[in-house]
Design an enzyme around this catalytic site. Structure first.
Site, short mmCIF file in Angstrom:
data_model
loop_
_atom_site.label_atom_id
_atom_site.label_comp_id
_atom_site.label_asym_id
_atom_site.label_seq_id
_atom_site.Cartn_x
_atom_site.Cartn_y
_atom_site.Cartn_z
N LEU A 1 -12.01 -11.01 22.38
CA LEU A 1 -12.40 -12.37 22.24
C LEU A 1 -11.58 -13.12 21.32
O LEU A 1 -11.23 -14.34 21.40
CB LEU A 1 -13.89 -12.52 22.40
CG LEU A 1 -14.56 -12.05 23.56
CD1 LEU A 1 -16.16 -12.37 22.88
CD2 LEU A 1 -14.41 -13.10 24.75
N HIS B 1 -27.71 -30.31 0.52
CA HIS B 1 -27.54 -31.15 1.68
C HIS B 1 -26.49 -32.23 1.37
O HIS B 1 -26.32 -32.70 0.22
CB HIS B 1 -28.76 -32.04 2.01
CG HIS B 1 -28.69 -33.12 3.00
ND1 HIS B 1 -28.66 -32.73 4.18
CD2 HIS B 1 -28.53 -34.50 2.76
CE1 HIS B 1 -28.53 -34.13 4.90
NE2 HIS B 1 -28.37 -35.10 4.06
N GLY C 1 -12.18 -6.22 28.72
CA GLY C 1 -13.17 -5.82 27.47
C GLY C 1 -13.45 -7.11 26.80
O GLY C 1 -12.77 -7.98 26.35
N THR D 1 -5.64 0.20 9.47
CA THR D 1 -5.80 -0.44 10.43
C THR D 1 -6.12 -1.89 10.19
O THR D 1 -5.53 -3.06 10.55
CB THR D 1 -6.73 -0.20 11.53
OG1 THR D 1 -6.28 1.17 12.18
CG2 THR D 1 -6.94 -1.19 12.73
#
Length: 467
Positions: free
Chosen positions: A187, A445, A181, A41
């Site tokens: 979603l 950063h 659902g 799947t």
């Protein structure tokens, strides 16, 4: 009759990864797959194709905002759904072909057909032409996965009332897609078609979407998806789904018993998945199933028959591809005499919407229920320089740490690249890091990962630097 050290039924992520590890450990291995392509799947109609569609639709959505970056696009921008689906299939084919390559590379014998038990040591492989070949296995691993669930009164016609499988190969963008659902699959696919121009309505029985995750994540994702145009009907119980031509009607009652009627052209039934043991003939081997239809296993993933194991969606626990992979490796190593272990608390969960949602460890609700004293550190993505530069400022990172020991108990995040960032959280928790440990690690950063450091600082005497 061919004989093997290990016979694996099912070639999804659990099955094929287990086959590779068995072969690496010197075990003569065979794998049985009923479909012409390997990967189960996940690779064929789940993880991989849905991510391909999410990526394509995300590019289309980003194109609408290029002007914000000083990029002017002239001419009409159109969605070519057929081309999008064609690309998705190409990704699937390449990935599935890669699994076949790995089987060949590791000398795993592949059998195409339906695998079923003749007895505890013999597996029948029923081929398309009806012929049956028998395999003898010293050990057998059940890795048959799961199938989409439905509700008793809903008739899936695979045309207008569909599952995730059909949603990945629609030939048109729905005008109004009603999703039954509010979990991960619904979603993700809902956002694909929302981006492409569909009206999307989500009906959820529970009082919030992604109900298994931390409540703060659910609240933030709801807010962001609403901003994008998705509509939600939480605490609504679907009672009827009917089709009339190309129109689908979904009727549901809210918590007070008031009826809501939604009219759409497609209804996606996304109410979870069920373990798949159809045709396995587990009883012939003496393998016990639970009341929920799962294969019953012990801590070593052994079934009621000591030489037969089961992994992945067909056993207890979260239905996740990476959980199945870990279990597949665990069984292979156990068969080779090693002593592997899985900490199920550290299996991360991810929702691949945008922003992405990811989590590992305990939720705040679970800690409250267990009576564990904890502290919380939060840091919003909007306070990150990298997030502002990329225009991805939705979301936050939330760290839960033990109030006394400072050990991290759970990390929950929603925001750009959370699906990748969660690996840092898993690593930290695997080594039982404290919030202070994470706060003292140098993070490059500007990066999205700085949000984890800042959340850790926030959990450590509220020392976050950039809020």
């Amino acid at each position: 009759m061919s004989s093997f050290d290990v016979v694996i039924i099912g070639s999804g992520p659990g099955g094929y990864v287990s086959a590779i590890r068995c072969a690496q450990l010197g075990l003569k291995t065979a794998i049985i797959e009923k479909y012409p392509t390997l990967g189960g799947t996940c690779l064929n109609v789940g993880c991989i194709p849905s991510k391909a569609m999410l990526a394509s639709s995300h590019h289309y959505e980003e194109l609408q905002h290029f002007a914000d970056h000083g990029i002017e696009v002239s001419g009409e921008v159109k969605v070519n759904l057929a081309k999008m689906v064609e690309r998705k299939q190409a990704v699937v084919d390449q990935t599935s072909g890669g699994v076949k390559y790995l089987m060949d590379k590791n000398n795993v014998t592949v059998y195409e057909g339906v695998g079923s038990f003749e007895n505890a040591t013999t597996v029948n492989v029923t081929k398309k032409d009806g012929t049956v070949e028998q395999l003898q296995g010293k050990n057998i691993i059940i890795a048959t996965g799961s199938k989409p669930s439905t509700l008793p009164f809903i008739k899936i016609d695979k045309e207008r009332i569909i599952t995730s499988t059909e949603a990945l190969k629609l030939t048109e963008v729905p005008k109004h897609l009603v999703i039954i659902g509010g979990g991960v699959i619904g979603l993700e696919l809902g956002q694909v078609y929302l981006r492409l121009g569909a009206k999307v309505s989500v009906v959820e029985f529970m009082d919030r979407i992604i109900p298994g995750m931390d409540g703060a994540l659910s609240k933030e994702l709801t807010k962001v998806l609403k901003k994008q145009g998705m509509k939600f009907y939480t605490s609504h119980k679907v009672k009827e789904v009917t089709r009339n031509g190309n129109a689908v009607t979904v009727k549901a009652d809210d918590a007070k018993g008031n009826e809501v009627v939604l009219e759409g052209d497609y209804a996606l039934v996304s109410v979870g998945r069920r373990p798949y043991t159809d045709g396995l003939n587990a009883d012939k081997a003496g393998v016990k199933l639970t009341e929920r239809g799962q294969v019953e296993v012990n801590d070593h993933l052994q079934t009621s028959v000591p030489t037969i194991y089961a992994i992945g969606d067909v056993v207890r626990g979260a239905m996740l591809a990476h959980k199945a992979e870990e279990e597949g490796v665990m069984v292979a190593e156990y068969l080779a005499g090693q002593k592997p272990h899985i900490d199920y608390n550290l299996i991360p969960g991810v929702v691949y919407t945008w922003p992405e949602v990811a989590a590992v460890g305990k939720t705040e609700e679970q800690l409250k229920e267990a009576g564990v004293a904890y502290k919380v550190g939060n840091f919003p993505f909007k306070a990150l320089g990298r997030a502002r530069a990329s225009a991805d400022t939705d979301g936050f990172v939330k760290i839960l740490a033990d109030a006394k020991t400072d050990e991290v108990l759970g990390i929950h995040m929603i925001g750009a690249r959370s699906a990748d960032l969660i690996a840092e959280a898993v690593t930290a928790m695997e080594f039982r890091a404290s919030a202070e440990d994470i706060s003292r690690m140098s993070h490059a950063h500007p990066t999205f990962a700085e949000a984890i450091k800042e959340a850790a600082l926030a959990a450590t005497e509220n020392r976050a630097l950039h809020v």
